[in-house]
Enzyme design. Structure first.
Site, PDB file in Angstrom:
ATOM      1  N   SER A 257      61.040  70.579  -7.747  1.00 17.60           N
ATOM      2  CA  SER A 257      62.475  70.298  -7.638  1.00 17.60           C
ATOM      3  C   SER A 257      63.123  71.332  -6.716  1.00 17.60           C
ATOM      4  O   SER A 257      62.510  72.341  -6.382  1.00 17.60           O
ATOM      5  CB  SER A 257      63.130  70.366  -9.018  1.00 17.60           C
ATOM      6  OG  SER A 257      63.356  71.719  -9.366  1.00 17.60           O
ATOM      7  N   LYS A 258      64.375  71.067  -6.356  1.00 17.84           N
ATOM      8  CA  LYS A 258      65.015  71.999  -5.427  1.00 17.84           C
ATOM      9  C   LYS A 258      65.219  73.377  -6.065  1.00 17.84           C
ATOM     10  O   LYS A 258      65.260  74.372  -5.360  1.00 17.84           O
ATOM     11  CB  LYS A 258      66.317  71.421  -4.873  1.00 17.84           C
ATOM     12  CG  LYS A 258      67.458  71.317  -5.835  1.00 17.84           C
ATOM     13  CD  LYS A 258      68.711  70.870  -5.097  1.00 17.84           C
ATOM     14  CE  LYS A 258      69.903  70.929  -6.030  1.00 17.84           C
ATOM     15  NZ  LYS A 258      71.110  70.388  -5.478  1.00 17.84           N
ATOM     16  N   ARG A 259      65.299  73.411  -7.384  1.00 17.01           N
ATOM     17  CA  ARG A 259      65.444  74.709  -8.057  1.00 17.01           C
ATOM     18  C   ARG A 259      64.181  75.573  -7.926  1.00 17.01           C
ATOM     19  O   ARG A 259      64.217  76.786  -8.029  1.00 17.01           O
ATOM     20  CB  ARG A 259      65.783  74.505  -9.534  1.00 17.01           C
ATOM     21  CG  ARG A 259      67.248  74.219  -9.776  1.00 17.01           C
ATOM     22  CD  ARG A 259      67.514  73.960 -11.243  1.00 17.01           C
ATOM     23  NE  ARG A 259      66.769  72.790 -11.719  1.00 17.01           N
ATOM     24  CZ  ARG A 259      67.156  71.533 -11.540  1.00 17.01           C
ATOM     25  NH1 ARG A 259      68.265  71.279 -10.909  1.00 17.01           N
ATOM     26  NH2 ARG A 259      66.423  70.524 -11.994  1.00 17.01           N
ATOM     27  N   ASP A 260      63.043  74.908  -7.685  1.00 13.95           N
ATOM     28  CA  ASP A 260      61.791  75.670  -7.543  1.00 13.95           C
ATOM     29  C   ASP A 260      61.811  76.546  -6.304  1.00 13.95           C
ATOM     30  O   ASP A 260      61.062  77.519  -6.216  1.00 13.95           O
ATOM     31  CB  ASP A 260      60.588  74.720  -7.486  1.00 13.95           C
ATOM     32  CG  ASP A 260      60.384  74.027  -8.819  1.00 13.95           C
ATOM     33  OD1 ASP A 260      60.662  74.668  -9.847  1.00 13.95           O
ATOM     34  OD2 ASP A 260      59.967  72.856  -8.823  1.00 13.95           O
ATOM     35  N   GLY A 261      62.633  76.214  -5.334  1.00 16.63           N
ATOM     36  CA  GLY A 261      62.744  77.019  -4.130  1.00 16.63           C
ATOM     37  C   GLY A 261      63.095  78.455  -4.505  1.00 16.63           C
ATOM     38  O   GLY A 261      62.375  79.397  -4.172  1.00 16.63           O
TER      39      GLY A 261
END
Ligand code: GLU
Length: 505
Positions: A257-261
């Site tokens: 997910s984008k939060r994993d960035g």
């Protein structure tokens, strides 16, 4: 041109996720392999989720990767417009046609009605068992329906899903996938504002744009049952479907997910994205110093493999080798180390002067293009990103800011000071100051004085670059030039002495 026509159909609801880039890539490879057409279609019918700038971002990202659409907004083509918001008047007639055939119906339920339905049973969905209790053209009298329509009361149109029927999808990646309609809801296909939902617009456009193959993410698989039914209701031939495997977090658990960035310190978007307001800016693969070709190669292998040992594929080779048959079904782990490995391979194979242009903005204007290209040549095997060239190799762009104290303690002996002075003197007197001559002068001195290489070379290296990890010492000296090397010998040896004596006191 073959009859193969595929489309990449993003919704401009935010920046293109790296998974979206992979979808675009597979569509592109499939089209090019077949000599077909690669289309960009912007699915922007959901006005509430529209994010300004997202479409430009998508186009810029595709262009960075060189995945140029043959047709699309701004790209021309005979099947436009390619932005669904510009086609909005086109969809309602098909929804009406399905109503007339009895395959869809009008519904006037208020948000409160829908809430009440869900309150009664949290798992309830609008389907054959609940629609009979709701306000729609199946439950109201003909007169009531007519009068509501005549009065212009806003309505939605819902698909009338058959009861308890198996819908078979032939997926080129997954084989036959079956959904039973009892598990599926009566999806809204036309909204109160007259705009189609994704489902209607998607099948109408795939039909009108003569799409032969739909290649998209796994998350759309269950919607495909609705789509297949709509094709049947419309008596249109459905395209062939291929659903791509999920991209999993670096840990292998759960969807990336984008939060994993932020969590893993990795890029999950191709380019920088500024969400505005006070939110943090996301850096993309580009800003992390990746070459687009390396990202392409990495993404190609995230869910596909050629069935051979070969890992490095140019885009031309990918086009040649790509086939849907070799797309895998199981989730593909986003292995960031592998991404960095690919980048390293591509950096090594990129011309020094191309790399030089890329790092130009990171170094001072005093460095010539030639200097930069040589610096890139010296550093490129030692970095994982283009940005690291000037960072890891900062000693090529200014005196070392740090000296490896541990190595100094190990390698530097004060008794050798006269030799370092003599060597500095020898370097100052060389006729030609290049790698060959510095090397032979230093080696000759070591030999003539019966010294060990281990006592001299590491210290010269530390004085020059502060670290033992740099490129070849003599090449580095040639690049820095005599004046700079002599300054570094003097200053560096002074600092080395200080560090050593500080460690002894
Ligand atoms: N607009 C959908 C998306 O954002 C497209 C899905 C499809 O390709 O049908 O992913």
């Amino acid at each position: 041109m073959s009859d193969v026509r595929v489309r990449f159909a993003p919704s401009p609801t935010g920046p293109l996720h790296i998974g979206g880039v992979r979808t675009a890539l597979y569509n592109y490879l499939f089209a090019r392999h077949a000599g077909g057409t690669f289309i960009l279609r912007v699915e922007d019918t959901d006005q509430n989720r529209y994010v300004p700038g997202a479409e430009d971002y998508i186009v810029e990202a595709l262009s960075w990767f060189g995945l140029t659409p043959d047709e699309g907004p701004g790209f021309g083509g005979d099947y436009g417009p390619y932005r669904q918001s510009e086609r909005k008047d086109l969809y309602a007639q098909y929804a009406m046609q399905m109503v007339e055939q009895g395959n869809a119906y009008y519904a006037w339920d208020t948000p409160e009605d829908l809430d009440a339905m869900r309150k009664e049973d949290a798992n309830a969905k609008y389907d054959a068992s609940t629609r009979v209790k709701m306000t729609n053209s199946l439950t109201l009298s003909e007169d009531e329906v007519r009068s509501r329509l005549d009065n212009g009361a806003p309505f939605v149109i819902r698909l009338k899903m058959p009861e308890n029927e198996d819908v078979k999808i032939t997926d080129l990646v997954r084989g036959e996938v079956t959904f039973n309609t009892k598990d599926l809801d009566d999806k809204v296909i036309l909204k109160g504002d007259g705009m189609p939902t994704y489902h209607l617009a998607n099948i109408v456009d795939d039909h009108l744009m003569k799409i032969s193959h739909v290649i998209r993410g796994e998350e759309w698989l269950s919607s495909t049952a609705h789509h297949v039914l709509m094709y049947r209701f419309m008596s249109w031939e459905a395209p062939q479907f291929s659903h791509l495997p999920l991209i999993l977090k670096p840990t292998g658990k759960g969807k990336l997910s984008k939060r994993d960035g932020a969590k893993f310190g990795i890029p999950v978007f191709p380019l920088e994205w500024d969400p505005g307001k006070d939110e943090d800016i996301y850096s993309g693969f580009r800003e992390f110093g990746f070459l687009p070709e390396a990202v392409i190669n990495f993404l190609a292998f995230l869910g596909w493999n050629p069935g051979t040992e070969q890992e490095i594929f140019s885009i031309t080779e990918l086009i040649e080798a790509f086939s849907i048959k070799r797309i895998v079904k199981s989730g593909a782990r986003f292995d960031y180390d592998k991404a960095k490995w690919y980048n390293q391979q591509y950096i090594i194979n990129t011309d020094d002067d191309v790399l030089a242009k890329m790092i130009r903005s990171e170094v001072g204007p005093e460095y010539s293009n030639e200097y930069l290209a040589k610096a890139c040549g010296l550093m490129k095997e030692r970095v994982e990103s283009v940005g690291d060239i000037a960072k890891v190799g900062d000693f090529l762009f200014g005196s070392p800011t740090e000296y490896d104290a541990k190595m100094i303690r190990k390698k530097y002996k004060e008794e050798n000071d006269p030799h370092f002075e003599a060597l500095t003197d020898a370097l100052s007197k060389l006729d030609t100051f290049d790698a060959e001559h510095t090397q032979s002068a230093i080696k000759r001195y070591i030999g003539d004085n019966e010294l060990s290489f281990g006592a001299i070379m590491p210290v010269l290296r530390l004085a020059t670059s502060g670290t033992m990890k740099g490129p070849d010492l003599f090449e580095m000296m040639e690049l820095l030039g005599r004046d700079e090397v002599l300054i570094r010998m003097k200053d560096g040896l002074g600092k080395i002495k200080d560090i050593k004596s500080a460690s002894q006191s």
